[in-house]
Enzyme design. Sequence first.
Site, PDB file in Angstrom:
ATOM      1  N   LYS A 192       0.841  -1.216   0.000  1.00 29.41           N
ATOM      2  CA  LYS A 192       0.000   0.000   0.000  1.00 29.41           C
ATOM      3  C   LYS A 192       0.869   1.256   0.000  1.00 29.41           C
ATOM      4  O   LYS A 192       0.611   2.208  -0.746  1.00 29.41           O
ATOM      5  CB  LYS A 192      -0.970  -0.040   1.196  1.00 29.41           C
ATOM      6  CG  LYS A 192      -2.017  -1.133   1.031  1.00 29.41           C
ATOM      7  CD  LYS A 192      -2.785  -1.484   2.291  1.00 29.41           C
ATOM      8  CE  LYS A 192      -3.541  -2.796   2.085  1.00 29.41           C
ATOM      9  NZ  LYS A 192      -4.358  -3.196   3.233  1.00 29.41           N
ATOM     10  N   GLN A 195      -4.836  -2.199   9.249  1.00 31.77           N
ATOM     11  CA  GLN A 195      -4.568  -3.500   8.629  1.00 31.77           C
ATOM     12  C   GLN A 195      -5.159  -4.622   9.477  1.00 31.77           C
ATOM     13  O   GLN A 195      -4.886  -4.712  10.677  1.00 31.77           O
ATOM     14  CB  GLN A 195      -3.052  -3.694   8.452  1.00 31.77           C
ATOM     15  CG  GLN A 195      -2.690  -4.965   7.717  1.00 31.77           C
ATOM     16  CD  GLN A 195      -3.206  -4.991   6.280  1.00 31.77           C
ATOM     17  OE1 GLN A 195      -3.101  -4.003   5.560  1.00 31.77           O
ATOM     18  NE2 GLN A 195      -3.781  -6.103   5.870  1.00 31.77           N
ATOM     19  N   ASP A 203     -11.213   2.016   3.457  1.00 18.56           N
ATOM     20  CA  ASP A 203     -11.438   0.576   3.292  1.00 18.56           C
ATOM     21  C   ASP A 203     -12.919   0.278   3.078  1.00 18.56           C
ATOM     22  O   ASP A 203     -13.271  -0.827   2.644  1.00 18.56           O
ATOM     23  CB  ASP A 203     -10.954  -0.195   4.537  1.00 18.56           C
ATOM     24  CG  ASP A 203      -9.614  -0.886   4.311  1.00 18.56           C
ATOM     25  OD1 ASP A 203      -9.234  -1.060   3.133  1.00 18.56           O
ATOM     26  OD2 ASP A 203      -8.967  -1.253   5.311  1.00 18.56           O
TER      27      ASP A 203
HETATM   28  C1  BQF Z   1      -0.387  -9.810  -6.192  1.00 14.64           C
HETATM   29  C2  BQF Z   1      -5.256  -9.626   2.174  1.00 14.64           C
HETATM   30  C3  BQF Z   1      -6.050 -11.682   3.107  1.00 14.64           C
HETATM   31  C4  BQF Z   1      -6.231 -11.080   4.353  1.00 14.64           C
HETATM   32  C5  BQF Z   1      -5.940  -9.737   4.520  1.00 14.64           C
HETATM   33  C6  BQF Z   1      -0.709  -7.753  -4.809  1.00 14.64           C
HETATM   34  C7  BQF Z   1      -1.585  -7.877  -2.565  1.00 14.64           C
HETATM   35  C8  BQF Z   1      -1.613  -9.266  -2.667  1.00 14.64           C
HETATM   36  C9  BQF Z   1      -1.226  -9.890  -3.851  1.00 14.64           C
HETATM   37  C10 BQF Z   1      -2.010  -7.184  -1.329  1.00 14.64           C
HETATM   38  C11 BQF Z   1      -4.719  -8.823   1.091  1.00 14.64           C
HETATM   39  C12 BQF Z   1      -4.492  -9.410  -0.258  1.00 14.64           C
HETATM   40  C13 BQF Z   1      -4.383  -7.502   1.349  1.00 14.64           C
HETATM   41  C14 BQF Z   1      -0.759  -9.142  -4.920  1.00 14.64           C
HETATM   42  C15 BQF Z   1      -3.737  -6.625   0.326  1.00 14.64           C
HETATM   43  C16 BQF Z   1      -4.240  -8.348  -1.296  1.00 14.64           C
HETATM   44  O1  BQF Z   1       0.507  -9.315  -6.897  1.00 14.64           O
HETATM   45  O2  BQF Z   1      -1.023 -10.810  -6.534  1.00 14.64           O
HETATM   46  C17 BQF Z   1      -1.120  -7.125  -3.641  1.00 14.64           C
HETATM   47  O3  BQF Z   1      -1.246  -6.423  -0.788  1.00 14.64           O
HETATM   48  N1  BQF Z   1      -3.278  -7.374  -0.810  1.00 14.64           N
HETATM   49  C18 BQF Z   1      -4.634  -6.949   2.641  1.00 14.64           C
HETATM   50  O4  BQF Z   1      -4.375  -5.788   2.898  1.00 14.64           O
HETATM   51  O5  BQF Z   1      -5.157  -7.708   3.600  1.00 14.64           O
HETATM   52  C19 BQF Z   1      -5.456  -9.024   3.428  1.00 14.64           C
HETATM   53  C20 BQF Z   1      -5.559 -10.979   2.029  1.00 14.64           C
END
Ligand code: BQF
Length: 296
Positions: free
Chosen positions: A53, A97, A120
């Site tokens: 992020k 987060q 969010d």
């Molecule tokens: C990619 C998330 C489960 C629980 C809490 C790019 C992200 C992931 C993959 C990423 C996720 C999943 C996020 C890729 C944010 C997605 O290149 O495939 C970015 O940062 N995510 C989160 O903030 O909390 C989670 C999954």
Amino acid sequence: MTQILDGKAVSAAVKAQLAKEVAHMVLMGQAPPHLAAVLVGDNPASKAYVGNKIKFCKEVGYKSTLREFPSTISQEDLLHQIALLNQDKGLDGYIVQLPLPSHIHEDKVVEAVDPEKDVDGFHVVNVGKMVAGLPTFLPATPYGITKIMEHYGISAAGKHVVVLGRSHIVGRPISVLLSQDRPYGNGTVTVCHSRTKNLKELCAAADILVAAIGRPRYVTADMVKEGAVVIDVGINRVEDQFTKSGYALVGDVDFDAVSLKTSYITPVPGGVGPMTIVGLMLNTMLAAKKNRPTRP
Ligand code: BQF
């Protein structure tokens, strides 16, 4: 031949557009959008997500602030930190987060965020607005999914959409958005979960299948109709002796077998993940625009 829904490429295109907008704002003497992230504890996945992020913010020219707290922080202290962020006039939006440590009630924290800064889209006020079809911050993953569908001209209109999973963050809101009367919406949506009977049959009847259950390679080829669109929201770590780290990221879909049947499919990584971060960036731009004076 299936077409890959390239979330990385689409996210790069949206980022370039946002970077232009930021440059214009700054040229007009306005401050760039400012996003903060609250990170509690040292869960490696959470750290990586927050890192993504902050990186996206840098790439589009947003200001970003990281607020880190130990996993031992009390709920009271965390709520105090939230109150400070709510009062910060120089901050357009922020995220907490998830998940939070088990001694903290996640709901209390989410509902303490000022809905106007809730980029969010998790606050109950913003969830209510979304369900009512009123303009608001859409949750980042569903927002990103609608953006990638828009980019490839994939509409849910008149289609049977099957959503695997009913989480507050992905399954529930994407089921709402794709059934609403809005661009790329108007789908007929079935939501499947742990108590669903005939889950395989329902999936196999889907024109558009959204997999958000958090089980590695759960969706197999026999569960997918020839020519279906498959959106894979899963990010699962599995052991992999052939990678340096000893693990690999896989989705909720058995990509190799399923992609032989689909018309369009999102890969993991590089599919929904980067689009999720783009959803957050779009919400932050929206928050900033609401906070900037417009010329008379
Ligand atoms: C990619 C998330 C489960 C629980 C809490 C790019 C992200 C992931 C993959 C990423 C996720 C999943 C996020 C890729 C944010 C997605 O290149 O495939 C970015 O940062 N995510 C989160 O903030 O909390 C989670 C999954």
